[in-house]
Enzyme design. Structure first.
Site, mmCIF file in Angstrom:
data_model
loop_
_atom_site.group_PDB
_atom_site.id
_atom_site.type_symbol
_atom_site.label_atom_id
_atom_site.label_comp_id
_atom_site.label_asym_id
_atom_site.label_seq_id
_atom_site.Cartn_x
_atom_site.Cartn_y
_atom_site.Cartn_z
ATOM 1 N N ALA A 1 0.769 -1.364 0.001
ATOM 2 C CA ALA A 1 0.041 -0.123 -0.041
ATOM 3 C C ALA A 1 0.836 1.198 -0.039
ATOM 4 O O ALA A 1 2.033 1.247 0.521
ATOM 5 C CB ALA A 1 -0.966 -0.077 1.156
ATOM 6 N N ASN B 1 5.894 3.623 0.302
ATOM 7 C CA ASN B 1 5.288 2.286 -0.158
ATOM 8 C C ASN B 1 5.736 1.027 0.638
ATOM 9 O O ASN B 1 6.855 0.880 1.418
ATOM 10 C CB ASN B 1 5.645 1.926 -1.524
ATOM 11 C CG ASN B 1 5.117 0.812 -2.024
ATOM 12 O OD1 ASN B 1 5.832 -0.238 -1.852
ATOM 13 N ND2 ASN B 1 3.752 0.844 -2.543
ATOM 14 N N HIS B 2 4.521 0.416 0.921
ATOM 15 C CA HIS B 2 4.634 -0.868 2.177
ATOM 16 C C HIS B 2 4.749 -2.214 1.442
ATOM 17 O O HIS B 2 4.278 -3.030 2.028
ATOM 18 C CB HIS B 2 3.556 -0.725 3.051
ATOM 19 C CG HIS B 2 3.837 -1.166 4.337
ATOM 20 N ND1 HIS B 2 4.122 -2.529 4.921
ATOM 21 C CD2 HIS B 2 4.294 -0.328 5.571
ATOM 22 C CE1 HIS B 2 4.482 -2.484 6.027
ATOM 23 N NE2 HIS B 2 4.458 -1.349 6.689
ATOM 24 N N SER B 3 5.434 -2.494 0.218
ATOM 25 C CA SER B 3 5.505 -3.659 -0.372
ATOM 26 C C SER B 3 6.619 -4.482 0.676
ATOM 27 O O SER B 3 7.446 -4.101 0.945
ATOM 28 C CB SER B 3 6.136 -3.425 -1.642
ATOM 29 O OG SER B 3 5.123 -2.963 -2.532
ATOM 30 N N TYR B 4 5.910 -5.624 0.684
ATOM 31 C CA TYR B 4 6.773 -6.898 1.336
ATOM 32 C C TYR B 4 7.487 -7.518 0.251
ATOM 33 O O TYR B 4 6.763 -8.460 -0.601
ATOM 34 C CB TYR B 4 5.888 -7.706 1.961
ATOM 35 C CG TYR B 4 5.399 -7.153 3.429
ATOM 36 C CD1 TYR B 4 6.085 -7.296 4.640
ATOM 37 C CD2 TYR B 4 4.293 -6.441 3.491
ATOM 38 C CE1 TYR B 4 5.535 -6.764 5.756
ATOM 39 C CE2 TYR B 4 3.915 -5.590 4.733
ATOM 40 C CZ TYR B 4 4.647 -5.974 5.909
ATOM 41 O OH TYR B 4 4.108 -5.369 6.987
#
Length: 713
Positions: free
Chosen positions: A419, A531-534
């Protein structure tokens, strides 16, 4: 009891004239519902309208002949009036497909009027056409053409328009409380001055300027001029060319005129919408060539069936009664069309780009779509919801945690997969901050003590508008925008945020830009976006253990172990992570590392700085290297130890969240990183680059320094 919102229903609102009219409706304070079957238009026009007006618009993909579906819309919403554009509209095509034109245009209108009558909606603005006049030159005194000119359309398209006019007229005769405005428009040209919206014919353009524009950018070999033996100054037909924005405003003027009539009264009236000035085909050709800066190739061919010499309007009735007048010139129209064309050379048809609806099962809602950019090596999918990165596939391997089922993104346990985080990333101490002597209290969504990632209704839980999709020589871009309202989660001021994704064959770059718009009553706020990409190079549904991470910095913000908030000290990490560090269950991170600690360099808009590499990542068994770079002064490194949702368990991915210092807005030395005032710009850039490398190269990476091991958490 709450007052139900009133709407204007716009049929064909995704089309050329309809979409521009929707913009004017919203700019004049109307709420709009669009109904369109998208048979000769596309939803991308609606998305761009939303982007321009900064508002979400209700949209239904529906054929007007679907009475049940149409009635359901009228049952659900309070429709105040209808502007009716929906129709097949090509003169030449109508000569070949008359039955299709009569069926679609007339039967669709009858269904619409029946549903309106059943729901006591009796206000309709009908988008008619000057073709209802036929060849007005058959009369000695009918050029320019007045509304009193006898009607004699020469083609099925014009005949359907005239038939619909008479249906509405007969309806008013049978019930004089009906209000019908018939707008006979002439030749619309141009595009929205923003360059974001214009005519996008599917296939070969039927109209002069769109065809000429395609010649100008090399999509068509030459312009075909249909006849040069007419009785005009240069032998080509004369038309009244009107800028589409002026035409759209004419529909608003007609609607406003009808709305001023008492509820118990009705009327039926025709108005011409034109400039009153005729221009030949060659007049338009030369005007557009002047804007382009060169002469364009053309060929004179035979006359087109159904065409007439002169269709120039007398707009006097509209000028006096509707208080409307065309203000924009042919030059304005050519300039706006050329801007639209060079910025969107293929209209809404973008190479490497596709989208699909991304909804909970059984729901069809166009506000959330999944947009995919696909190159040979890299494929990236991004949703409107949270402008989130749903998938990153490099050489066929998915590298990020994400769901195929949209409903899972709304689960409470979702750890912000992919997100956009805002309005303020990471933690805010005590859920409050003070600026200019005013204390703002925010949503405390973490243990009722701190504000985390913007609060309960952060950017991650809102639907972004757009995107504007564009293609370039070796990359594509997607631009999303969000208007976060004053007071949301307690933050002051309205905030407009643009998130721009740039995708190349081996990289994903994210650019942020936030401003407080002029209409905002307040003029200050706090912003920190990320941005909170894993990421997981091995497999997104396995652990990241075995992954090797190497940072360019070894200093971080020391935090209070109980609150996870900075103490204010910047210290060295206990083990040197500028050397390759192998992740295992004993090595965990949830720490803010500092890229640039010099306060003199703190600024709101870091986009002016060059990207700096901050993290390199490999996995010994995977021939891929990830390099993260940013213009930002810090990044949060998180190993996802607390995650547990669906197939993604603890440590299923790691985050590199670029941004500003944690809780910077409550630290006098750091606050200018994040305090945004009206007239200023917050900006940032980060990039995730992917490189193919063989396993031997991975071994060299490991051998460059002995990797660390130990308990870090």
């Amino acid at each position: 009891m709450a007052v139900q919102d009133e709407y204007i229903l716009v049929t064909g609102g995704a089309g050329y004239i309809g979409s521009h009219t929707v913009i004017e409706l919203i700019n004049h304070g109307y709420k709009v519902i669009i109904v369109d079957n998208l048979c000769n238009s596309c939803y991308d026009a609606v998305a761009r309208v939303e982007f321009i007006v900064r508002k979400s618009i209700k949209f239904f993909k529906l054929d007007l002949r679907d009475k049940e579906g149409l009635a359901q819309i009228f049952d659900t919403f309070k429709i105040k009036g209808v502007i009716h554009f929906a129709a097949l509209k090509a003169v030449g095509e109508s000569m070949k497909l008359p039955l299709e034109y009569y069926d679609n245009n007339i039967c669709g209108t009858i269904t619409l009027l029946n549903v309106m009558r059943e729901h006591r909606v009796k206000t309709v603005v009908f988008s008619s056409s000057a073709t209802v006049y036929g060849d007005a030159t058959r009369f000695d005194n009918m050029i320019p053409i007045p509304e009193s000119c006898p009607n004699d359309p020469t083609n099925p398209y014009g005949k359907t328009k005239y038939a619909i006019e008479n249906i509405i007229k007969d309806l008013h005769t049978s019930d004089n409380t009906w209000r019908g405005a018939i707008l006979r428009y002439f030749n619309p040209i141009g595009a929205h001055p923003s360059g974001l919206l214009g005519e996008d014919p599917l296939g070969i353009p039927n109209n002069l300027l769109p065809f000429l524009a395609q010649v100008a950018i090399g999509r068509r070999e030459k312009l075909l001029v249909f006849g040069d033996d007419y009785d005009s100054h240069d032998g080509t037909p004369i038309r009244d060319y009107i800028h589409v924005v002026d035409l759209a405003k004419g529909h608003i003027a007609a609607l406003n005129y009808l709305n001023k009539i008492n509820n118990s009264e009705g009327m039926y009236r025709e108005w011409n919408l034109g400039t009153g000035k005729g221009s030949s085909v060659f007049d338009i050709y030369h005007a557009f060539c002047k804007e382009v800066g060169k002469d364009l190739p053309y060929e004179v061919v035979g006359r087109r069936t159904g065409d007439v010499l002169n269709l120039t309007a007398s707009p006097n009735r509209a000028n006096s009664e509707l208080k409307w007048k065309a203000e924009l010139s042919i030059t304005d129209a050519c300039r706006d069309l050329w801007k639209w064309t060079i910025e969107n050379p293929f209209g809404f048809q973008i190479d490497n780009y596709k989208w699909k609806l991304f909804n909970t099962l059984g729901i069809m809602d166009y506000k959330n779509r999944l947009h995919t950019i696909c190159f040979q090596d890299l494929e990236v999918s991004i949703a409107n919801y949270g402008a989130l990165v749903q998938a990153v596939r490099y050489k066929g391997r998915n590298l990020v945690n994400g769901f195929n089922d949209f409903s899972r993104y709304k689960l409470k346990e979702n750890p912000f997969f992919g997100a956009t985080i805002g309005r303020f990333a990471n933690r805010i101490a005590n859920g409050q901050f003070e600026v200019d002597g005013h204390l703002y209290t925010l949503c405390k969504n973490e243990n009722n003590k701190t504000t985390l990632h913007g609060g309960n209704n952060g950017f991650d839980k809102q639907f972004f508008l757009g995107p504007i999709a564009r293609q370039y020589e070796d990359y594509n871009t997607l631009e999303f925008i969000l208007v976060d309202k004053d007071g949301n989660n307690g933050f002051p001021s309205d905030l407009e945020t643009l998130v721009k994704y740039t995708i190349k064959n081996n990289s994903l770059e994210i650019e942020y830009k936030s401003v407080i718009p002029e209409y905002s009553k307040l003029n200050v706020t706090a912003v920190n976006l990320t941005n909170h990409s894993y990421w997981n190079l091995a497999s997104p549904n396995k652990t990241i253990d075995g992954t090797i991470i190497k940072s360019t910095t070894n200093v971080y913000l020391k935090v209070n172990s109980e609150t996870s908030l900075p103490t204010g000290d910047i210290v060295e990490w206990q083990n040197d992570i500028t050397k390759p560090t192998k992740l295992d269950p004993n090595i965990s991170f949830d720490n803010c590392f500092i890229v640039d600690r010099e306060a003199s360099k703190f600024c709101l808009d870091t986009r002016k700085y060059s990207l700096k590499n901050i993290v390199e990542v490999i996995h010994p068994s995977v021939p891929v290297k990830l390099v993260v770079s940013t213009t930002e002064p810090a990044f949060q490194l998180y190993t996802g130890d607390g995650n547990d949702i669906c197939e993604f368990q603890s440590r299923s991915g790691f985050c590199v969240e670029t941004g500003r210092f944690i809780n910077a807005l409550n630290n006098e030395k750091w606050s200018k990183q994040v305090i945004l005032r009206k007239g200023e710009v917050y900006g940032a850039r980060s990039k995730f680059s992917l490189y193919a490398q063989d396993l031997e190269e991975n071994k060299h990476f490991l051998d460059s320094a002995s990797y660390n091991s130990g308990e870090y958490y």
